[in-house]
Design a protein around this motif. Structure first.
Motif, PDB file in Angstrom:
ATOM      1  N   LEU A  86     -39.628  54.065 114.349  1.00 15.14           N
ATOM      2  CA  LEU A  86     -38.373  53.396 114.027  1.00 15.14           C
ATOM      3  C   LEU A  86     -38.362  51.963 114.553  1.00 15.14           C
ATOM      4  O   LEU A  86     -37.990  51.031 113.831  1.00 15.14           O
ATOM      5  CB  LEU A  86     -37.189  54.188 114.589  1.00 15.14           C
ATOM      6  CG  LEU A  86     -35.807  53.717 114.185  1.00 15.14           C
ATOM      7  CD1 LEU A  86     -35.653  53.693 112.668  1.00 15.14           C
ATOM      8  CD2 LEU A  86     -34.749  54.609 114.813  1.00 15.14           C
ATOM      9  N   VAL A  87     -38.803  51.771 115.781  1.00 14.41           N
ATOM     10  CA  VAL A  87     -38.845  50.420 116.362  1.00 14.41           C
ATOM     11  C   VAL A  87     -39.819  49.544 115.571  1.00 14.41           C
ATOM     12  O   VAL A  87     -39.525  48.387 115.288  1.00 14.41           O
ATOM     13  CB  VAL A  87     -39.211  50.476 117.865  1.00 14.41           C
ATOM     14  CG1 VAL A  87     -39.515  49.089 118.411  1.00 14.41           C
ATOM     15  CG2 VAL A  87     -38.082  51.125 118.656  1.00 14.41           C
TER      16      VAL A  87
ATOM     17  N   MET B 215     -29.006  51.305 104.533  1.00  9.40           N
ATOM     18  CA  MET B 215     -29.721  50.920 105.743  1.00  9.40           C
ATOM     19  C   MET B 215     -30.526  49.661 105.463  1.00  9.40           C
ATOM     20  O   MET B 215     -31.024  49.486 104.358  1.00  9.40           O
ATOM     21  CB  MET B 215     -30.684  52.033 106.169  1.00  9.40           C
ATOM     22  CG  MET B 215     -30.012  53.269 106.722  1.00  9.40           C
ATOM     23  SD  MET B 215     -31.218  54.499 107.308  1.00  9.40           S
ATOM     24  CE  MET B 215     -31.648  53.785 108.870  1.00  9.40           C
ATOM     25  N   LEU B 216     -30.706  48.841 106.462  1.00  4.79           N
ATOM     26  CA  LEU B 216     -31.510  47.637 106.329  1.00  4.79           C
ATOM     27  C   LEU B 216     -32.999  47.933 106.285  1.00  4.79           C
ATOM     28  O   LEU B 216     -33.791  47.091 105.884  1.00  4.79           O
ATOM     29  CB  LEU B 216     -31.253  46.685 107.504  1.00  4.79           C
ATOM     30  CG  LEU B 216     -29.930  45.939 107.471  1.00  4.79           C
ATOM     31  CD1 LEU B 216     -29.752  45.112 108.721  1.00  4.79           C
ATOM     32  CD2 LEU B 216     -29.821  45.068 106.241  1.00  4.79           C
ATOM     33  N   ILE B 217     -33.378  49.120 106.720  1.00  3.52           N
ATOM     34  CA  ILE B 217     -34.789  49.477 106.745  1.00  3.52           C
ATOM     35  C   ILE B 217     -35.048  50.572 105.726  1.00  3.52           C
ATOM     36  O   ILE B 217     -34.147  51.316 105.354  1.00  3.52           O
ATOM     37  CB  ILE B 217     -35.243  49.930 108.149  1.00  3.52           C
ATOM     38  CG1 ILE B 217     -34.496  51.186 108.589  1.00  3.52           C
ATOM     39  CG2 ILE B 217     -35.046  48.815 109.154  1.00  3.52           C
ATOM     40  CD1 ILE B 217     -35.009  51.789 109.875  1.00  3.52           C
ATOM     41  N   GLY B 218     -36.270  50.664 105.253  1.00  2.00           N
ATOM     42  CA  GLY B 218     -36.645  51.714 104.313  1.00  2.00           C
ATOM     43  C   GLY B 218     -37.354  52.843 105.034  1.00  2.00           C
ATOM     44  O   GLY B 218     -37.231  52.990 106.248  1.00  2.00           O
ATOM     45  N   ARG B 219     -38.107  53.608 104.290  1.00  2.00           N
ATOM     46  CA  ARG B 219     -38.864  54.714 104.878  1.00  2.00           C
ATOM     47  C   ARG B 219     -39.994  54.191 105.751  1.00  2.00           C
ATOM     48  O   ARG B 219     -40.524  53.111 105.523  1.00  2.00           O
ATOM     49  CB  ARG B 219     -39.456  55.598 103.785  1.00  2.00           C
ATOM     50  CG  ARG B 219     -38.435  56.471 103.129  1.00  2.00           C
ATOM     51  CD  ARG B 219     -39.168  57.452 102.201  1.00  2.00           C
ATOM     52  NE  ARG B 219     -38.222  58.426 101.718  1.00  2.00           N
ATOM     53  CZ  ARG B 219     -38.031  59.613 102.280  1.00  2.00           C
ATOM     54  NH1 ARG B 219     -38.720  59.966 103.323  1.00  2.00           N
ATOM     55  NH2 ARG B 219     -37.145  60.443 101.792  1.00  2.00           N
ATOM     56  N   ILE B 220     -40.388  54.989 106.700  1.00  2.00           N
ATOM     57  CA  ILE B 220     -41.482  54.667 107.606  1.00  2.00           C
ATOM     58  C   ILE B 220     -42.815  54.750 106.864  1.00  2.00           C
ATOM     59  O   ILE B 220     -43.059  55.706 106.137  1.00  2.00           O
ATOM     60  CB  ILE B 220     -41.513  55.668 108.797  1.00  2.00           C
ATOM     61  CG1 ILE B 220     -40.222  55.623 109.601  1.00  2.00           C
ATOM     62  CG2 ILE B 220     -42.729  55.452 109.676  1.00  2.00           C
ATOM     63  CD1 ILE B 220     -40.007  54.372 110.401  1.00  2.00           C
ATOM     64  N   GLU B 221     -43.660  53.743 107.028  1.00  2.00           N
ATOM     65  CA  GLU B 221     -45.028  53.787 106.523  1.00  2.00           C
ATOM     66  C   GLU B 221     -45.925  54.069 107.715  1.00  2.00           C
ATOM     67  O   GLU B 221     -45.750  53.499 108.781  1.00  2.00           O
ATOM     68  CB  GLU B 221     -45.413  52.455 105.886  1.00  2.00           C
ATOM     69  CG  GLU B 221     -44.691  52.197 104.584  1.00  2.00           C
ATOM     70  CD  GLU B 221     -45.182  50.935 103.917  1.00  2.00           C
ATOM     71  OE1 GLU B 221     -46.351  50.548 104.143  1.00  2.00           O
ATOM     72  OE2 GLU B 221     -44.395  50.346 103.179  1.00  2.00           O
TER      73      GLU B 221
ATOM     74  N   LEU C 226     -30.540  53.201 119.745  1.00  2.00           N
ATOM     75  CA  LEU C 226     -31.700  53.634 118.982  1.00  2.00           C
ATOM     76  C   LEU C 226     -31.576  55.114 118.616  1.00  2.00           C
ATOM     77  O   LEU C 226     -31.885  55.510 117.487  1.00  2.00           O
ATOM     78  CB  LEU C 226     -32.981  53.385 119.779  1.00  2.00           C
ATOM     79  CG  LEU C 226     -34.294  53.674 119.066  1.00  2.00           C
ATOM     80  CD1 LEU C 226     -34.472  52.768 117.849  1.00  2.00           C
ATOM     81  CD2 LEU C 226     -35.462  53.496 120.034  1.00  2.00           C
ATOM     82  N   GLU C 227     -31.107  55.923 119.544  1.00  6.73           N
ATOM     83  CA  GLU C 227     -30.907  57.352 119.264  1.00  6.73           C
ATOM     84  C   GLU C 227     -29.886  57.541 118.140  1.00  6.73           C
ATOM     85  O   GLU C 227     -30.077  58.375 117.262  1.00  6.73           O
ATOM     86  CB  GLU C 227     -30.457  58.099 120.522  1.00  6.73           C
ATOM     87  CG  GLU C 227     -31.552  58.271 121.560  1.00  6.73           C
ATOM     88  CD  GLU C 227     -32.757  59.055 121.038  1.00  6.73           C
ATOM     89  OE1 GLU C 227     -32.555  60.070 120.331  1.00  6.73           O
ATOM     90  OE2 GLU C 227     -33.890  58.654 121.337  1.00  6.73           O
TER      91      GLU C 227
END
Length: 110
Positions: free
Chosen positions: A46-47, A1-7, A26-27
């Motif tokens: 997520l956004v 994934m291009l994103i990591g974990r949520i901070e 998004l879903e």
């Protein structure tokens, strides 16, 4: 994934409307996030992560941020000197020219 974990950090309300097609994607992305990290994620988290990721990778935005920081430092220096203003390029050139003429006059008179 291009994103990591949520901070998680403090939130501010920001009303937003998105096209249905974007919300559908998004879903699906939320499903991928859950499969990848084994935890559910809220739309707003997520956004936020997606926007932050894009801004962090944008070279032009990084240049803009560096330039803004440079301007702030220059303003701070100007305020330390007591002028409180930053001369425009034209004003700086005029000041420099006037100083050079004054210096020439001083040398000529000596």
């Amino acid at each position: 994934m291009l994103i990591g974990r949520i901070e998680h950090d403090p939130k501010k309300h920001f009303p937003l409307q998105l096209p249905e097609s974007t919300l559908g994607r998004l879903e699906l992305y939320k499903e991928l996030y859950q499969q990848t990290f084994g935890e559910k994620v809220a739309n707003n988290d997520l956004v936020d992560l997606m926007l932050t990721n894009v801004m962090d990778r944008d070279r032009e935005f990084k240049r803009f941020l560096r330039e803004e920081e440079r301007k702030k430092k220059l303003e701070a220096k100007q305020q330390e000197r007591g002028t409180g203003t930053i001369p425009s390029a034209g004003e700086a050139e005029t000041e420099s020219h006037a100083e050079a003429q004054s210096h020439q006059r001083e040398q000529h008179q000596a």
